[in-house]
Scaffold this motif. Structure first.
Motif, short mmCIF file in Angstrom:
data_model
loop_
_atom_site.label_atom_id
_atom_site.label_comp_id
_atom_site.label_asym_id
_atom_site.label_seq_id
_atom_site.Cartn_x
_atom_site.Cartn_y
_atom_site.Cartn_z
N SER A 36 124.62 -13.77 -108.44
CA SER A 36 124.65 -13.57 -109.89
C SER A 36 123.98 -12.26 -110.30
CB SER A 36 123.99 -14.74 -110.62
OG SER A 36 122.63 -14.87 -110.24
N GLY A 37 123.15 -11.68 -109.43
CA GLY A 37 122.54 -10.38 -109.71
C GLY A 37 123.53 -9.26 -109.43
N SER A 38 123.24 -8.05 -109.89
CA SER A 38 124.17 -6.95 -109.64
C SER A 38 124.30 -6.67 -108.15
CB SER A 38 123.75 -5.70 -110.41
OG SER A 38 122.45 -5.31 -110.04
N THR A 39 123.19 -6.60 -107.44
CA THR A 39 123.19 -6.57 -105.98
C THR A 39 121.98 -7.38 -105.51
OG1 THR A 39 121.92 -4.51 -105.89
CG2 THR A 39 124.32 -4.33 -105.70
N VAL A 40 122.15 -8.07 -104.41
CA VAL A 40 121.11 -8.95 -103.88
C VAL A 40 121.02 -8.73 -102.38
CG1 VAL A 40 120.46 -11.37 -103.51
CG2 VAL A 40 121.41 -10.66 -105.70
N ASN A 41 119.80 -8.72 -101.87
CA ASN A 41 119.58 -8.58 -100.43
C ASN A 41 119.67 -9.93 -99.73
OD1 ASN A 41 119.08 -5.80 -100.57
ND2 ASN A 41 116.94 -6.14 -101.08
N MET A 42 120.47 -9.99 -98.66
CA MET A 42 120.44 -11.15 -97.77
C MET A 42 119.42 -10.78 -96.70
SD MET A 42 123.06 -13.27 -95.23
CE MET A 42 124.53 -12.67 -95.83
N ARG A 43 118.42 -11.64 -96.55
CA ARG A 43 117.29 -11.32 -95.67
C ARG A 43 117.30 -12.16 -94.40
NH1 ARG A 43 113.59 -7.98 -97.87
NH2 ARG A 43 113.83 -7.51 -100.06
N GLU A 44 116.55 -11.69 -93.44
CA GLU A 44 116.43 -12.36 -92.15
C GLU A 44 115.64 -13.66 -92.24
OE1 GLU A 44 113.93 -10.66 -88.76
OE2 GLU A 44 115.98 -10.01 -88.28
N PRO A 46 113.09 -16.26 -95.22
CA PRO A 46 112.89 -16.54 -96.65
C PRO A 46 111.60 -15.93 -97.23
CG PRO A 46 112.36 -18.48 -95.38
CD PRO A 46 112.88 -17.46 -94.41
N THR A 47 111.47 -14.61 -97.08
CA THR A 47 110.34 -13.89 -97.68
C THR A 47 110.81 -12.49 -98.08
OG1 THR A 47 109.55 -12.80 -95.66
CG2 THR A 47 108.71 -15.04 -96.08
N LEU A 48 110.12 -11.91 -99.08
CA LEU A 48 110.45 -10.55 -99.50
C LEU A 48 110.06 -9.51 -98.47
CD1 LEU A 48 109.49 -10.73 -103.28
CD2 LEU A 48 111.79 -10.67 -102.29
N ASP A 49 109.20 -9.89 -97.54
CA ASP A 49 108.76 -8.96 -96.50
C ASP A 49 109.72 -8.90 -95.30
OD1 ASP A 49 106.48 -8.45 -97.98
OD2 ASP A 49 105.33 -10.04 -97.00
N SER A 50 110.67 -9.82 -95.22
CA SER A 50 111.56 -9.85 -94.06
C SER A 50 112.63 -8.77 -94.17
CB SER A 50 112.19 -11.24 -93.91
OG SER A 50 113.10 -11.47 -94.95
N ALA A 51 113.24 -8.49 -93.04
CA ALA A 51 114.26 -7.43 -92.95
C ALA A 51 115.49 -7.77 -93.80
CB ALA A 51 114.68 -7.25 -91.50
N VAL A 52 116.05 -6.74 -94.40
CA VAL A 52 117.29 -6.88 -95.18
C VAL A 52 118.46 -6.77 -94.20
CG1 VAL A 52 118.75 -5.88 -96.97
CG2 VAL A 52 116.25 -5.95 -97.28
N LEU A 53 119.29 -7.81 -94.18
CA LEU A 53 120.46 -7.81 -93.29
C LEU A 53 121.67 -7.19 -93.97
CD1 LEU A 53 120.05 -11.47 -91.98
CD2 LEU A 53 119.36 -9.35 -90.83
N TRP A 54 121.89 -7.57 -95.22
CA TRP A 54 123.06 -7.11 -95.98
C TRP A 54 122.68 -6.98 -97.45
CZ3 TRP A 54 126.90 -5.90 -92.80
CH2 TRP A 54 127.03 -6.59 -91.60
N GLU A 55 123.38 -6.10 -98.14
CA GLU A 55 123.27 -6.02 -99.59
C GLU A 55 124.57 -6.60 -100.15
OE1 GLU A 55 123.38 -2.32 -102.34
OE2 GLU A 55 121.27 -2.60 -101.74
N LEU A 56 124.45 -7.64 -100.97
CA LEU A 56 125.62 -8.35 -101.49
C LEU A 56 125.82 -8.04 -102.96
CD1 LEU A 56 124.80 -11.79 -99.83
CD2 LEU A 56 126.26 -9.96 -98.93
N GLN A 57 127.07 -7.89 -103.37
CA GLN A 57 127.37 -7.57 -104.76
C GLN A 57 127.61 -8.82 -105.59
OE1 GLN A 57 130.78 -5.03 -104.36
NE2 GLN A 57 132.21 -6.71 -104.34
N ARG A 58 127.56 -8.64 -106.90
CA ARG A 58 127.77 -9.74 -107.84
C ARG A 58 129.08 -10.46 -107.53
NH1 ARG A 58 125.74 -10.62 -112.84
NH2 ARG A 58 125.06 -8.46 -113.03
#
Length: 154
Positions: A36-44, A46-58
């Protein structure tokens, strides 16, 4: 004198079995969300400190495979897994093109005119579902019908 008809209630065993089967089906039902956000990070993790795997669009559709706090474990149409913040997802239905190319048609039939062709991974907003067909809208605003078996999402 007419014979009275007596309604036979369902047996308790039948009711219990029916409720168990309904619960089992619900447990295995595919839960889908979209970004639902404009772009959202899919992470490794469940924390904001974890690696970003993909950037997903709305609109990007994801299957929910688990939950941990305010995070969702998700899987995409290619089977890639990761975590997204639950607050950044919603229930707006979208589909993704699964195959190398897909025909966008003017009506829900293989004999209807091809309006455009789309490539694997193209994100489509879901407008309507009819049996084996889905009416979709492309990012360009173009609308048409696609075979449900050739797209992934909800």
């Amino acid at each position: 004198m007419a014979a009275a008809t007596v309604a036979r209630p369902f047996s308790r065993g039948f009711i219990a079995l029916s409720l168990s089967l309904a619960a089992l089906a619900g447990a295995h039902a595919q839960t889908m969300v979209s970004i639902s956000g404009s772009t959202v990070n899919m992470r490794e993790a469940p924390t904001l400190d974890s690696a970003v795997l993909w950037e997903l669009q709305r609109g990007y559709p994801l299957e929910v495979t688990g939950r941990r706090g305010s995070w969702l474990a998700v899987k995409d149409f290619e089977g890639d897994t990761g975590w997204v913040a639950r607050s950044m997802t919603g229930k707006a239905p979208h589909h993704i093109v699964k195959g190398p190319t897909l025909n966008l048609r003017s009506a829900p039939s293989t004999s209807s005119a091809v309006v455009a062709q789309m490539a694997r991974g193209e994100l489509l907003k879901t407008l309507e579902k009819r049996r084996d067909w889905v009416r979709v809208e492309r990012a360009s605003g173009e609308t048409g019908w696609v075979s449900r078996r050739l797209v992934w999402g909800f």
